[in-house]
Design a protein around this motif. Structure first.
Motif, mmCIF file in Angstrom:
data_model
loop_
_atom_site.group_PDB
_atom_site.id
_atom_site.type_symbol
_atom_site.label_atom_id
_atom_site.label_comp_id
_atom_site.label_asym_id
_atom_site.label_seq_id
_atom_site.Cartn_x
_atom_site.Cartn_y
_atom_site.Cartn_z
ATOM 1 N N GLY B 78 -61.539 39.015 54.877
ATOM 2 C CA GLY B 78 -62.698 39.813 55.381
ATOM 3 C C GLY B 78 -63.645 38.697 55.350
ATOM 4 N N ALA B 79 -64.719 38.891 55.872
ATOM 5 C CA ALA B 79 -66.004 38.219 56.404
ATOM 6 C C ALA B 79 -67.155 38.476 55.519
ATOM 7 N N VAL B 80 -67.600 37.519 54.473
ATOM 8 C CA VAL B 80 -68.808 37.689 53.590
ATOM 9 C C VAL B 80 -69.961 37.785 54.343
ATOM 10 N N SER B 81 -70.800 38.783 54.033
ATOM 11 C CA SER B 81 -71.928 38.829 55.136
ATOM 12 C C SER B 81 -73.288 39.563 54.129
ATOM 13 N N ALA B 82 -74.494 39.265 54.403
ATOM 14 C CA ALA B 82 -75.489 40.049 53.721
ATOM 15 C C ALA B 82 -75.400 41.336 54.216
ATOM 16 N N PRO B 136 -62.048 37.244 50.351
ATOM 17 C CA PRO B 136 -62.718 36.616 50.968
ATOM 18 C C PRO B 136 -62.476 35.228 52.139
ATOM 19 N N GLY B 137 -62.882 35.204 53.348
ATOM 20 C CA GLY B 137 -61.914 34.412 54.164
ATOM 21 C C GLY B 137 -63.041 33.492 54.817
ATOM 22 N N LEU B 138 -64.293 33.727 54.959
ATOM 23 C CA LEU B 138 -65.356 33.161 55.431
ATOM 24 C C LEU B 138 -66.659 33.637 55.265
ATOM 25 N N VAL B 139 -67.684 32.918 55.382
ATOM 26 C CA VAL B 139 -68.925 33.275 55.155
ATOM 27 C C VAL B 139 -69.881 33.415 56.195
ATOM 28 N N TYR B 140 -70.378 34.500 56.604
ATOM 29 C CA TYR B 140 -71.290 34.533 57.680
ATOM 30 C C TYR B 140 -72.968 34.741 57.154
ATOM 31 N N ILE B 141 -73.613 33.959 58.018
ATOM 32 C CA ILE B 141 -75.082 34.111 57.920
ATOM 33 C C ILE B 141 -75.652 33.940 59.023
ATOM 34 N N SER B 142 -76.874 34.684 59.172
ATOM 35 C CA SER B 142 -77.727 34.608 60.368
ATOM 36 C C SER B 142 -79.002 33.800 60.121
ATOM 37 N N GLU B 157 -77.808 23.693 52.106
ATOM 38 C CA GLU B 157 -76.812 22.540 51.435
ATOM 39 C C GLU B 157 -76.124 23.253 50.358
ATOM 40 N N GLU B 158 -76.703 23.846 49.547
ATOM 41 C CA GLU B 158 -76.206 24.670 48.535
ATOM 42 C C GLU B 158 -75.027 25.706 48.869
ATOM 43 N N LEU B 159 -75.503 26.426 49.914
ATOM 44 C CA LEU B 159 -74.237 27.463 50.601
ATOM 45 C C LEU B 159 -73.283 26.692 51.118
ATOM 46 N N SER B 160 -73.350 25.691 51.762
ATOM 47 C CA SER B 160 -72.301 24.760 52.232
ATOM 48 C C SER B 160 -71.543 24.123 51.170
ATOM 49 N N LYS B 161 -72.026 23.627 50.137
ATOM 50 C CA LYS B 161 -71.332 23.194 48.937
ATOM 51 C C LYS B 161 -70.346 24.055 48.530
ATOM 52 N N VAL B 162 -70.857 25.314 48.309
ATOM 53 C CA VAL B 162 -70.030 26.374 47.384
ATOM 54 C C VAL B 162 -68.907 26.729 48.577
ATOM 55 N N CYS B 163 -69.440 27.081 49.747
ATOM 56 C CA CYS B 163 -68.452 27.389 50.785
ATOM 57 C C CYS B 163 -67.347 26.203 50.846
ATOM 58 N N ARG B 164 -67.559 25.073 50.700
ATOM 59 C CA ARG B 164 -66.475 24.032 50.842
ATOM 60 C C ARG B 164 -65.770 23.927 49.539
ATOM 61 N N GLU B 165 -66.163 24.300 48.394
ATOM 62 C CA GLU B 165 -65.643 24.433 47.400
ATOM 63 C C GLU B 165 -64.489 25.329 47.226
ATOM 64 N N CYS B 166 -64.884 26.470 47.751
ATOM 65 C CA CYS B 166 -64.030 27.663 47.799
ATOM 66 C C CYS B 166 -63.188 27.736 48.817
ATOM 67 N N GLY B 167 -63.335 26.721 49.834
ATOM 68 C CA GLY B 167 -62.437 27.000 50.952
ATOM 69 C C GLY B 167 -62.716 27.813 51.830
ATOM 70 N N LEU B 168 -63.980 28.421 52.170
ATOM 71 C CA LEU B 168 -64.572 29.440 52.960
ATOM 72 C C LEU B 168 -65.464 28.734 54.020
ATOM 73 N N PRO B 169 -64.977 28.964 55.224
ATOM 74 C CA PRO B 169 -65.518 28.344 56.475
ATOM 75 C C PRO B 169 -67.062 28.882 56.721
ATOM 76 N N LEU B 170 -68.226 28.062 56.796
ATOM 77 C CA LEU B 170 -69.429 28.666 56.787
ATOM 78 C C LEU B 170 -69.794 28.998 58.409
ATOM 79 N N PHE B 171 -69.953 30.285 58.775
ATOM 80 C CA PHE B 171 -70.551 30.356 59.943
ATOM 81 C C PHE B 171 -71.884 31.235 60.286
ATOM 82 N N MET B 172 -72.604 30.385 61.181
ATOM 83 C CA MET B 172 -74.058 30.807 61.344
ATOM 84 C C MET B 172 -74.227 31.326 62.596
#
Lengths: 346, 346, 346, 346
Positions: B78-82, B136-142, B157-172
């Motif tokens: 799934g996509a993690v989102s606010a 969780p398969g990716l992180v979505y932010i707007s 930067e913090e969000l990106s760092k955690v996403c990379r540690e967790c293997g979750l692509p970050l999508f804006m």
């Protein structure tokens, strides 16, 4: 290079661009709830002699096909289509991506007939294990077909009759509908189509618009909640008025018919040139797409100055290719092409 | 009636329309394979300082979100989102329609943070029955968020760092990206975003274009076969050059930044007027959307001459509303509004 | 009425039922995490000479096909299959329901070959508009096929080689695998299959179990998160041990091979009887399904005492029918049938 | 180790196994078309006082939920559920995998009420942009809930009334239905449930069967083509009679009620022991699942001899755990547990 490879090589008819310019600074509500869309809907209902039709504007053909078909079918149902149908082979599995199989019927010229539909329907329901198979849920046709061929009024009447007997909504993909109406063989009006189909669309992308397809829904069952479906499938344009303005322009004074005729007239000139020189045609198209079977040396010669699409191989020395005209094709370019055809040794 | 209800009430920036006119009769190949698209891709890669980025042009935001997310996720992810994210509540279940759950995180201001993502990730993997839950398969932010708020460079930067540690692509989702870049609080460049996200898009629809979103893919795994996905989801525009021409115009000489700044400057004037009169703001937005909390009598007065959007109820006598400016907002209209605000009794 | 209409007309082999009785009151963890499943996995890995294989137990074939295929493919990919394949026609569009097209290859006997796969692969990638078509993403074969035919070792080696060259995982549906292994023409071992396929399953439902299919995954890419997929597709049996107990019984002492041979021996007796009387066979099956072409009067006579399945029409006076044997078929019933065949006038 | 961690730790009730043995060698048609299924359907219709109900047998709960929900909803609709509902959090996104969002309502005890449903329905339809949101399409409840709580007759009547007013089919997940009927607080009969719900299922897996859920469809609109849906979702068991035999055994002489009462009586003994020792209960469950809040030292002590499930953290020194009884729980084991509880210092 003069391009005959597609009917979407240019922008939009100049009247459409002018209207977009004139209205550019106006502020309107979004998502198709503006007065331009409303007026365009009125013109289309009138052209179809279908006062109660629902009219929606979508951006493109694959989107229209997917939205309509997935809105109609239940999960265990499929869409019956010619094997050559656009949904069967040229939309990257868009229908399957919504969960539905395309149930294909053989077709050499792009059309299917009432008898084929009835036989497929009977074969399904007569099979003792029919619950193990995808149930036919609607019939999809394209008019003109991907091969430029068209349905006559009596053919469409028979198809419609069988569909109604079988409870299968009939859906016509009209991405090139104007070119069908402009065919000299045509005996179908928009009103005929509206009375024989459950849903169809009037293509704009290939007929003078920057983009846009006008979906006309006749069957009340298909009307319900259709805007939700458009939004979910990514087709609800924020500046929906762009579609309204374009279709208003095309339909308020007959521009749509006029530019369609222009394209078909030019296509027939190309057709006649090839025929005169003794070349065969793969399909008997009286619309804006022509499919001559040409020897490779001819293809080489013509490809120096003209672009066209490769269609299929006939044998080691012959191929079918496609020449398209459109609302934007210049007569002088067609005349140049014909001159060059006439110089060929057949 | 002066409209502040949305940032898509007008057509396109006049330079864009002029370009469309100039190029209208040119013949180009379809589906984004033309030279306009190619040049626009170059400008965007340069603006992002990302030579190897893949750039694709799509028509709208829901389409972009659906195509990107369904291309990345496997079926059980799934996509993690606010909870406030556009994909979570305003796209008619478009993500679910492709088979994926939206995994929501609480958010008051439209943003999520690194800690929340890490906790959700850990909660999933520490649960003994995690195979019974959506992974969780990716992180979505707007950015800016639906509430006008923005991420600082250190937050991203913090969000990106955690996403990379967790293997979750970050999508804006950058449907309003220009307005974020133009915020006076902004310390993020397009190049920063390109280095911190795996994929994002640069909104055109709400920033000077008739329509269009430029998807920028940085992560090689996400690049593969993306055009198939666009086609399947109905997003491959036949006359793809329309998108290329628009983004070329926006990015060749900085027009995108210029018109974004125009809108944000005007929005800040509106903000200051409300604040000066003692009204509270629901969100601390420094971008083109402003969310004052207003008493009902004030809403009644303002609604005589101005349109704005209802946002949410505060209590029986107060509501939050949204005022939007855009690239097209006229300064004189903002001045009229401010005059009327100043006349209010707070 | 003696039934030859299917190979799932009875319950389970008596050793299996005994084991279920013996273990009935034991308490075990759910969802396949018990020691019976663990032991059964060990026996199967050993039988396949594949220590690193992942083994999962599912309830039925359609479920196994759907779970495996949807786990492997990306959204724009399809499963290549013989037109006769079970997934192509007898699973109510289960594959399409997960978003994927079945890309069919012609087949008269239920098998496909390496050359066909290579040609389809090349045709896709050589097409200039391949992004408008479904990309081949895996190859599905059934062994024995729906028509009782089997792959030889060299045929499977060639198919596997092409699949690996093309990057297409090879998936074998082994719903009737035991009957293939027991064919007198067979030169394939389970270890051969495990080394040539990326994933396959060993059918239990049609071979002595109450229900159950053992999925064997060899390709590491396919192993990841497979249990999530099983759960999502509704296949994670709460009392998973029921599957473990059954497969343990089938594989600890060779029961699976023994009962498969029993069925095939009886099927060959039926085959020989029909041949001796001069009837033709529709397919050259050396497994538990036999497909004689019989005149209608013969069908009428035989149907008084025996049930069998209608397969297809040959002409107005002849039809193909299917006779199935199974692990449960009684020899005396086959002898009665043969007696009656011998009395027929051919 | 005595297991109280789940209600699916053992095999099946011995009468069921005996019937499977007795009938093992009989030959029957497949896929639920046999006389055992037919008889079981009759018993269930009678128990529900619903002569016209359609009854189908599926293997498991996730499968039943997915098949029913995806059969009812149109693509833009979602299933309303408590946030705690099984479909919302414990089925790996199975509902989303069929394209539908789960629209969650807050719930502390696992139940939802008529008022909540009405408010969600009104909020949707009163929103001017409702077409941008998922439309509520049915209401899902579990009875007993995942927390052991149950609906009273008046609560279910109110819920049913609102659902009918709103045109939302009401679907009850009865995976543990027997335990709800056996609760001493219960005032609902199967006939009441059948008259108030549009579709529900009677759980077998957790109530004496090896596996199996009996789906009862009351609403005619939901009946149509349901077997296609079962097949497509992988739920049409080849040896369907296994389900028929089990449900026939459970319903011909009241065995279902008897074994449900057995489990609930034992669960109430456990409940009373915890209460007597002064421990609090997280939920007020009168069914077979009990949720005491226990200090960590107590959990450590009990876990030496008993297995139970971790449920949720209360604070650093207390956790909620779940003790399950079932049709198979032995009274002597419960007595041992109670003895040990009584020795605890609270």
């Amino acid at each position: 290079m003069i391009r005959f490879e597609s009917d979407y090589a240019e922008g939009a008819h100049k009247q459409i661009l002018e209207r977009l310019l004139e209205t550019n600074e106006e502020q309107t509500p979004g998502y198709g709830m503006d007065e331009y869309c409303e007026r365009a809907r009125g013109y289309i209902r009138k052209a179809c002699d279908a006062e109660n039709a629902d009219v929606h504007f979508l951006v493109g053909g694959t989107q229209a096909n997917t939205t309509i078909i997935s809105s109609i079918l239940r999960p265990h149902q499929g869409a019956v289509s010619a094997i050559t149908g656009h949904i069967a082979g040229h939309e990257t599995g868009a229908i399957e991506a919504t969960g539905h199989k395309v149930l294909t019927l053989p077709s050499d010229d792009g059309k299917i007939n009432a008898k084929q539909v009835k036989e497929l329907y009977d074969a399904h329901w007569n099979d003792a294990t029919h619950e193990h198979m995808v149930q036919p849920g609607l019939v999809y046709i394209s008019h003109p077909s991907e091969n430029g061929t068209t349905y006559s009024k009596s053919e469409l009447e028979e198809l419609s009759k069988v569909c109604r007997e079988c409870g299968l909504p009939l859906f016509m993909d009209g991405a090139r509908l104007g070119y069908g109406l402009a065919s000299k063989d045509n005996d179908l009006s928009l009103a005929d189509i509206a009375s024989l189909c459950d849903v169809f669309y009037i293509g704009g992308t290939k007929l003078g618009a920057l983009f846009g397809e006008a979906v006309v829904i006749l069957n009340d069952n298909i009307k319900k909640d259709f805007r939700y479906m458009i939004k979910q499938k990514g087709g609800l344009l924020a500046k929906g008025r762009l579609l309204g303005i374009q279709f208003e322009t095309l339909f308020e004074d007959g521009l749509y018919y006029e530019i369609s005729k222009h394209a078909v007239d030019l296509a027939m000139m190309i057709r006649e040139a090839f025929v005169e020189k003794g070349f065969s045609l793969r399909y008997d198209s009286k619309t804006n797409q022509q499919f001559p079977i040409l020897p490779n040396n001819v293809l080489n010669k013509l490809s120096r100055n003209y672009s066209f699409s490769y269609w299929e191989k006939v044998d080691d020395t012959h191929n079918v290719v496609r020449f398209c005209t459109s609302w934007a094709t210049k007569k002088e370019n067609v005349e140049l092409l014909i001159e060059d055809i006439m110089k060929l040794e057949s």
